[in-house]
Scaffold this active site. Structure first.
Site, PDB file in Angstrom:
ATOM      1  N   SER A 110       0.905  -1.251   0.055  1.00  0.00           N
ATOM      2  CA  SER A 110      -0.031   0.126  -0.079  1.00  0.00           C
ATOM      3  C   SER A 110       0.731   1.316   0.001  1.00  0.00           C
ATOM      4  O   SER A 110       1.598   1.507  -0.679  1.00  0.00           O
ATOM      5  CB  SER A 110      -0.815  -0.164   1.233  1.00  0.00           C
ATOM      6  N   GLU A 204      -1.206  -3.169  -8.098  1.00  0.00           N
ATOM      7  CA  GLU A 204      -2.522  -3.667  -7.441  1.00  0.00           C
ATOM      8  C   GLU A 204      -2.920  -2.198  -6.833  1.00  0.00           C
ATOM      9  O   GLU A 204      -2.113  -1.335  -6.845  1.00  0.00           O
ATOM     10  CB  GLU A 204      -2.186  -4.666  -6.324  1.00  0.00           C
ATOM     11  N   HIS A 274      -4.479  -5.692  -1.823  1.00  0.00           N
ATOM     12  CA  HIS A 274      -5.488  -5.496  -0.780  1.00  0.00           C
ATOM     13  C   HIS A 274      -6.527  -6.417  -0.797  1.00  0.00           C
ATOM     14  O   HIS A 274      -7.694  -6.031  -1.328  1.00  0.00           O
ATOM     15  CB  HIS A 274      -6.002  -3.971  -1.041  1.00  0.00           C
TER      16      HIS A 274
END
Length: 307
Positions: A110, A204, A274
């Protein structure tokens, strides 16, 4: 899977841990498996929306250059936002000197992608795009898939991942890199973006509509970054809902456009990012990608491995 007891050092370079109960559960699970978890004080640290002030969060990274002994694993508590503030002040040379030959696994994803790519750009330091303490190890239901792939990646000199994708034929070798697409795009034009030639770019994201993903990929394309890649692998893109306005426009539309524009193969479907079930990927390692019909395989080697 059974693992050797390890020392896990927690860091919180990004957002405040708004779910301390999940973080505590993550710590308890790691300890129950025999691991030593230190620096847990960062879980409660807070300054506005951040996990402490900039100096505190920066110290989480820079202090690794002075730690003796080093932990086995450095694990981010969570993502959020805040890592980008730290990039100009990280002691890249000192970290390179201290950690160059250390079998240390630096883990997170992230927002943490910004730090991982900056370390790769400035110090050639590899890390793992991996589960984090609160969201993964502290999940209400712990994913056996995620945990098994985490330890496999950290302890296997040669890692093999297989998944199902859209039927095509691809053979590519190159440097495996990437992570969260929003963070990758934010580094374009900065010293923190690694110059990866012949790369296998793995991406992602979460809570980003397909048109935003397309826009970020177009930015990578128009800045010349995609032309240097051998392949793009897409992971989890969740948290969005199509509407009538989209009229059939979806992530498949995005992947098809990028294939057509660049001529680069786009291999979809890797459980990465995620999502409850996610693989762990060494960033900066060497990869060999093979796709035959609907079976994709990525072999990774040359990354740090825990002893």
């Amino acid at each position: 899977m059974a693992t050797i007891p390890r020392t896990v050092h927690l860091i919180a370079p990004s957002g405040y841990c708004h779910n301390p109960a999940a973080a505590a559960l993550g710590v308890a699970r790691l300890q129950a498996d025999g691991h030593r978890v230190d620096n847990s004080g960062v879980i409660a640290r807070r300054e506005q929306r951040f996990a402490g002030n900039d100096s505190q969060r920066l110290a989480d990274i820079n202090d690794l250059a002075q730690r003796d002994p080093l932990p086995d694993i450095v694990l981010a508590v969570r993502g959020g936002y805040g890592a980008s503030r730290l990039l100009p002040h990280i002691h890249y040379a000192a970290l390179r000197e201290r950690l160059a030959d250390a079998p240390l696994a630096l883990c997170g994803h992230s927002d943490f992608t910004a730090i991982q790519l900056a370390l790769l750009a400035q110090s050639r330091m590899q890390s793992f795009s991996a589960p984090m303490l609160a969201g993964n190890f502290g999940a209400e239901v712990l994913s056996d898939f995620t945990v098994e792939h985490f330890w496999r990646a950290l302890t296997s000199p040669r890692l093999t991942l297989e998944w199902t994708t859209v039927s095509q034929r691809v053979q590519a070798t190159g440097t495996v890199w990437g992570g969260n697409l929003a963070m990758i795009a934010s580094l374009i034009g900065t010293p923190w973006m690694p110059d990866i030639q012949d790369g296998i770019l793995v991406i992602e994201d979460v809570n980003e509509h397909p048109f935003r993903i397309e826009r970020m990929l177009l930015q990578l394309h128009q800045s010349g970054i995609l032309s240097r890649q051998k392949a793009i692998i897409t992971g989890s893109f969740s948290g969005t809902t199509s509407t009538d306005y989209d009229n059939g426009y979806d992530f498949t539309s995005v992947w098809n456009l990028i294939r057509d524009l660049t001529g680069i193969p786009v291999i979809t479907g890797l459980p990465f990012g995620h999502s409850a079930d996610t693989v762990t990927l060494p960033l900066g390692a060497q990869g060999m990608l093979t796709v035959e019909n609907t079976t994709a395989s990525l072999q990774v080697s040359g990354h740090p491995v825990l002893r």
